[in-house]
Design an enzyme around this catalytic site. Structure first.
Site, mmCIF file in Angstrom:
data_model
loop_
_atom_site.group_PDB
_atom_site.id
_atom_site.type_symbol
_atom_site.label_atom_id
_atom_site.label_comp_id
_atom_site.label_asym_id
_atom_site.label_seq_id
_atom_site.Cartn_x
_atom_site.Cartn_y
_atom_site.Cartn_z
ATOM 1 N N HIS A 1 0.838 0.258 3.703
ATOM 2 C CA HIS A 1 -0.313 1.121 3.378
ATOM 3 C C HIS A 1 -1.564 0.270 3.151
ATOM 4 O O HIS A 1 -1.778 -0.214 2.038
ATOM 5 C CB HIS A 1 -0.009 1.937 2.115
ATOM 6 N N GLU B 1 -4.470 1.348 2.811
ATOM 7 C CA GLU B 1 -5.423 2.091 1.972
ATOM 8 C C GLU B 1 -5.208 1.851 0.480
ATOM 9 O O GLU B 1 -6.057 2.197 -0.344
ATOM 10 C CB GLU B 1 -5.328 3.596 2.287
ATOM 11 N N CYS C 1 2.834 3.825 8.019
ATOM 12 C CA CYS C 1 4.127 4.177 7.419
ATOM 13 C C CYS C 1 4.860 5.190 8.317
ATOM 14 O O CYS C 1 5.289 4.840 9.401
ATOM 15 C CB CYS C 1 3.920 4.667 5.997
#
Ligand code: XMP
Length: 518
Positions: A177, A179, A90
């Site tokens: 993202h 994660e 990001c």
């Protein structure tokens, strides 16, 4: 420790993105050690981590700010010359693009939420992915182009360069993202980065912290004596267990029973710890606390009094034992959030115990869990042999039942609340929602109301039942508990506690409420 024995690790630079801890957790779940450093960490700070891990890669987190803002967060560019791969996520993606002369500007639209990434080259970090992948986006700036030496790996409808790589320089960027679970194959992307690109080996296991912790404590404390305040929560229990294994009878675990614990709690804590060989001294300080709480109705005043008295009792015991070291159950997020780095050499002895600074001088503070997340601490607790109900205990405030009694705290109110709380706990734990809520407890309000007990009029207390769901206690939603469960709780409470004539259910979320009533 000899460098050969150190685990492979990834450094995460925190630019303030909300998912920074999540990145660290995902890396650790792959049995690779990870440490978070602030975004302004210098290349020397990164090198200093060489004491605890073999740094194999760096991840730059997201951020709420823009790389084009005048005061935007920057990166010590020497980190890019360390010779280890760097992945930007990001904001990190945009920052790497900008530093490498890419075109980064405010996007025409803000992408937020689940989007489709069109994979142009399923290689390197995107190895093994489909042509179209659901990914989680949250950005205002967009990378429009990169110099020709970069490989553009993916785009979205509004982000022309949503993933890039420059393998020769070890630079990788993902606009999304990985994660976050909404990026369905995010684990694969992180796996590609840490294993294939950084060449990490899975050689870190949270349970190793037991042996390492014991070695470190022995070295730190030598022949000295240590003391720990044992609340009965998982962090202090596991910390006490590790230090107990290192120091034997040179550690004393002090459990201050302020008379505001739940039913049978102090006894359970003592028994569980003694079963694994930790000496616990339970101090019965009920009278002292109750005396000081007489006539006090203001919640903050209750907290202050309990905190002060707790410290006083604890200090008396520590002095009597001749403790030179203070053990604390500080865990990784506590340390990161308070800005204390692993390499800070000033020992802070004024950490909180029960909410107030200690005035006593200690030679040092021992924090055997300072590198672990809560779930890792729980895994450790289970390995050490702590009972399941202690390892998975719901949070309980330091001031105990006092902040669940609205108004003055008296012995008969504590007794009634303790019974009501035990009923809520038992009923929830044997119901169909067992294991789901974050917390479930009873509150004794200061409202009295009329009821009928037997054939007679009764005028008694109102108990509020609070059951909430939450991930981190920062926000919470009241649980839509089954009516039958609530009815069982209500019947049990009014049948077994003569002074209670009414039971109500708290249907407020946090915010605007807090989880506890006071
Ligand atoms: P609130 O009431 O602020 O609580 O929504 C958030 C979480 O923190 C716990 N809590 C405390 N824990 N000492 C503690 O150790 C305290 O004084 C305290 N107050 C609240 C609460 O139970 C919830 O999980």
């Amino acid at each position: 420790m000899s460098p050969d024995l150190l685990p492979d690790g990834i450094v995460i630079l925190d630019f303030g993105g909300q998912y920074c801890h999540l990145i660290a957790r995902r890396v650790r779940e792959m049995n690779i050690y990870s440490e978070i450093l602030p975004s302004d960490a210098s290349v020397d700070d990164v090198k200093a981590l060489g004491k605890v891990m073999r740094t194999k890669g760096v991840i730059l987190s997201g951020s709420p700010s823009s790389v084009n803002a005048r005061d935007s967060l920057r990166l010590d560019e020497k980190i890019l010359e360390l010779g280890v791969p760097v992945l930007g996520l990001c904001y990190g993606h945009q920052l790497l693009a900008q530093l490498n002369k890419g075109d980064v500007r405010k996007g025409t639209v803000k992408e937020y939420g689940s989007r489709t990434a069109y994979i142009e080259k399923a290689e390197g970090i995107l190895e093994g992915l489909e042509l179209e992948e659901p990914v989680w986006m949250s950005h205002g700036d967009t990378v429009y182009s990169m110099p020709s030496c970069f490989r553009v790996l993916a785009h979205t409808d509004s982000a022309p360069v949503a993933a890039f790589s420059y393998p020769e320089k070890g630079i990788y960027g993902l606009q999304w993202h990985p994660e976050v679970k909404h990026t369905v194959h995010g684990d694969r992307m992180l796996h590609n980065f840490v294993f294939d690109i950084c060449k990490c080996a899975s050689n870190w296991h949270p349970a190793d912290a037991v042996e390492e912790g014991i070695r470190t404590v022995k070295k730190q404390v030598g022949k000295g004596k240590a003391v720990i305040a044992l609340s009965g929560g998982v962090d202090s229990s596991v910390a006490a267990a590790i230090v107990g294994k290192a120091l034997g009878d040179r550690i004393i675990a002090v459990h201050v029973d302020h008379g505001l614990m739940r039913m049978g709690e102090s006894q359970q804590v003592k028994e569980a710890m003694e079963r694994i060989g930790v000496n616990v001294k339970v101090i019965d300080a009920k009278e002292r606390f109750l005396k000081r709480l007489q006539g006090v109705v203001e919640p903050e005043m209750k907290r202050k009094i309990i905190g002060e008295e707790f410290i006083r009792v604890f200090e008396e015991e520590a002095r009597e034992f001749g403790a030179e070291y203070l053990v604390q159950g500080t865990i990784y997020p506590d340390r990161i959030e308070s800005g204390i780095t692993r390499h800070a050499d000033t020992i802070k002895t004024h950490h909180n115990v029960g909410g107030l600074p200690l005035h006593m001088e200690f030679k040092g503070v021992v924090e055997p869990l300072k590198d672990l997340y809560k779930d890792e601490v729980r895994a450790l607790g289970a390995k050490i042999g702590l009972p399941r109900d202690l390892v998975w205990r719901q949070p309980f405030p330091g001031p105990g039942l006092a902040v669940r009694i609205v108004g003055e705290v008296t012995e008969d109110k504590i007794e009634a609340l303790r019974m009501a709380d035990a009923i809520v706990t038992e009923q929830v734990e044997k119901s169909e929602i067992a294991g789901l809520p974050w917390q479930y407890f009873a509150v004794l309000t200061d409202t009295k109301s009329t009821g009928v007990k037997g054939d007679e009029r009764a005028y008694g207390w109102t108990v509020a039942v609070r059951i909430v769901e939450s991930v981190d206690a920062m926000t919470a939603n009241f649980t839509r508990a089954p009516w039958e469960l609530l009815e069982r709780i209500s019947n049990d409470i009014t049948n077994s506690i003569p002074q209670v004539t009414r039971v109500v259910y708290d249907i407020t979320n946090k915010p605007p409420s807090t989880i506890e009533w006071e």
